[in-house]
Design a protein around this motif. Structure first.
Motif, PDB file in Angstrom:
ATOM      1  N   HIS A 123       0.835  -1.206   0.000  1.00  0.00           N
ATOM      2  CA  HIS A 123       0.000   0.000   0.000  1.00  0.00           C
ATOM      3  C   HIS A 123       0.872   1.260   0.000  1.00  0.00           C
ATOM      4  CE1 HIS A 123      -3.160   2.835   1.089  1.00  0.00           C
ATOM      5  NE2 HIS A 123      -2.443   3.197   2.154  1.00  0.00           N
ATOM      6  N   GLN A 134      -5.019   0.522  -6.115  1.00  0.00           N
ATOM      7  CA  GLN A 134      -5.607   0.354  -4.783  1.00  0.00           C
ATOM      8  C   GLN A 134      -5.265  -1.046  -4.273  1.00  0.00           C
ATOM      9  OE1 GLN A 134      -9.960   0.308  -4.437  1.00  0.00           O
ATOM     10  NE2 GLN A 134      -9.763   1.774  -2.786  1.00  0.00           N
ATOM     11  N   ILE A 153      -5.738   0.503   5.315  1.00  0.00           N
ATOM     12  CA  ILE A 153      -5.712  -0.386   4.150  1.00  0.00           C
ATOM     13  C   ILE A 153      -7.142  -0.836   3.876  1.00  0.00           C
ATOM     14  CG2 ILE A 153      -4.814  -2.527   3.179  1.00  0.00           C
ATOM     15  CD1 ILE A 153      -2.561  -2.374   5.261  1.00  0.00           C
TER      16      ILE A 153
END
Length: 457
Positions: A123, A134, A153
């Motif tokens: 991430h 993403q 997250i």
């Protein structure tokens, strides 16, 4: 010859990091994420390796995912990434495992936190790119998803095998408001005439063997219960559900509908859902005894249920197979004793031993069997996975009938819920099949206290 296909950065709009629980729940989950990037942390492979020798569904799924990954590695290096048939890509992530920035949030070093660390590091890496993707952690473990959220997250449950099963959808029962003259004609003629049938069918999608409750549109208590005959393409009133069997009679509309399905030999699969105390087990046993003991339609009554403990397991039990199984199936014995007592049989214990055509079996021993000419009852079916319920139904031989029942609000399996379990799966997949029928129970008949507990607790 192996062909190495490198995953091109920025080519996917999402990156899904899979937790061990997802792969152990559904080994085919690798292919459930479309053209996105699927990442399996290396520690997940270690956890799968630790489960592969288990002699249960978890062990079976661990072995299946291992075989699937072994097959996929023939396409290229799993560490570098391979292309999946659906246009996505898969890689086993051996990097991004540093806990240096992770331990300031969660101090304990365990496998769950190692998986979270991989997701966090990916991430952070993606966040620094112009064409960032993403990163989504996919887990059946609620705590894992909560931890991921606290780390900012994105996380989600594995939704691929969830069934759309809203309460207002298919329950096997349809309430229809009609003119009171229609209800009068049903009682007078015994069937719904063609004009009324066309009006009901035009306004509602009717499933095979679905029950329709006609209610007075003017608000009186006048009503009639009909069942749709898929062969004759017409509705008819209940034929069997109104009678008493082994001293038991349907105490409400839902129980009478259930008896109608249970006692119909043309219906080979019956699903019953509802809260505890609604009478699912008792009615199924009644129907089984009628068909096996009285009418001799089936050679044997086979009763089984998944062995999933509620609360802390009490460990190993002494004795042979039947003695070990007895605590798990005690509710079945309680209902059988109640029915035998209703027949005024006083020596209940010896009578149960003498009934050679009643078999109470552990679910463990179903695999590999072919079960012909039997009335099969599967209790607590909400604790079965989609694969387990497929295994059971495919065991059903020629001339057998199978009953699946349970309460989808009381699931003890750690990776199942009300929308993702074997019973819900069967209800929805078989609702348009002519040899299957379903009833959802609402009213608890065990006691007034049980009804209140079901509603308030």
């Amino acid at each position: 010859m192996k062909t190495s296909i490198l995953v091109i950065e920025g080519s996917m709009h999402k990156m899904f990091v899979l937790d061990t629980s997802v792969l152990l729940h559904d080994p085919r989950s690798l292919y459930a994420f479309g053209d996105n990037d699927v990442v399996i942390p290396a520690v997940v492979i270690e956890e799968i390796d630790g489960k592969k020798n288990h002699q249960d569904m978890v062990g079976r799924n661990a072995r299946e995912i291992a075989r699937e990954l072994d097959r996929l590695k023939e396409l290229g290096s799993l560490c570098e990434g391979i292309e999946l048939p659906n246009g996505g890509a898969l890689r086993v992530e051996i990097n991004h495992k540093s806990l240096s920035g992770f331990r300031e949030y969660f101090h304990e070093i365990n496998n769950d936190n190692r998986i979270l660390a991989v997701a966090l590091n990916l991430h952070k890496e993606e966040d620094m790119k112009a064409d960032k993707r993403q990163v989504v952690l996919v887990s059946k473990d609620v705590i894992m998803r909560i931890k991921a959220d606290s780390l900012n997250i994105m996380s989600q449950d594995y939704l691929h095998d969830k069934i759309e099963y809203a309460e207002e959808e298919y329950q096997g029962i349809l309430n229809v408001s009609v003119d009171p003259d229609v209800i009068d004609r049903v009682y007078r003629l015994g069937v719904v005439n063609e004009g009324d049938l066309e009006e009901i069918s035009a306004n509602y999608h009717i499933h095979p063997h679905q029950f329709v409750i006609l209610r007075d549109s003017y608000g009186s208590s006048k009503s009639a219960i009909l069942r749709y005959d898929v062969v004759m393409k017409k509705f008819h009133p209940l034929r069997k559900g109104e009678e008493a069997y082994w001293g038991i009679k349907g105490r409400n509309a839902e129980q009478r509908m259930a008896l109608e399905l249970l006692l119909d030999d043309s219906i080979r699969l019956v699903t019953l859902t509802g809260r505890a105390g609604t009478g699912k087990t008792l009615l199924s046993l009644v129907a089984g005894l009628v068909k096996v003991q009285d009418e001799r339609v089936y050679q044997k009554l086979l009763i089984t249920k998944p062995v999933v403990p509620v609360g802390r397991d009490i460990g190993f039990l002494p004795g042979d197979k039947d003695e070990k199984l007895r605590p798990w199936v005690q509710p079945i014995y309680d209902n059988l004793e109640f029915l035998l007592d209703a027949k005024h049989i006083t020596d209940i214990k010896n009578t149960l031993i003498g009934l050679k055509n009643i078999e109470i079996e552990a679910m463990t021993y179903i695999r590999g069997r072919s079960i012909p000419n039997q009335f099969i009852i599967i209790d607590e079916a909400q604790n079965l996975t989609k694969h387990e319920v497929k295994t059971i139904i495919t065991r059903v031989g020629e001339g057998s009938k199978i009953i699946l029942m349970g309460d989808t609000e009381q699931i003890d399996h750690p990776y199942l819920d009300s929308q993702c379990n074997g019973l819900t799966y069967v209800v929805n997949k078989f609702k348009d099949v002519s040899i299957a029928g379903h009833v959802t129970f609402k009213k608890v008949e065990r006691s007034a206290l049980a009804q209140l507990a079901a509603e308030l607790l």
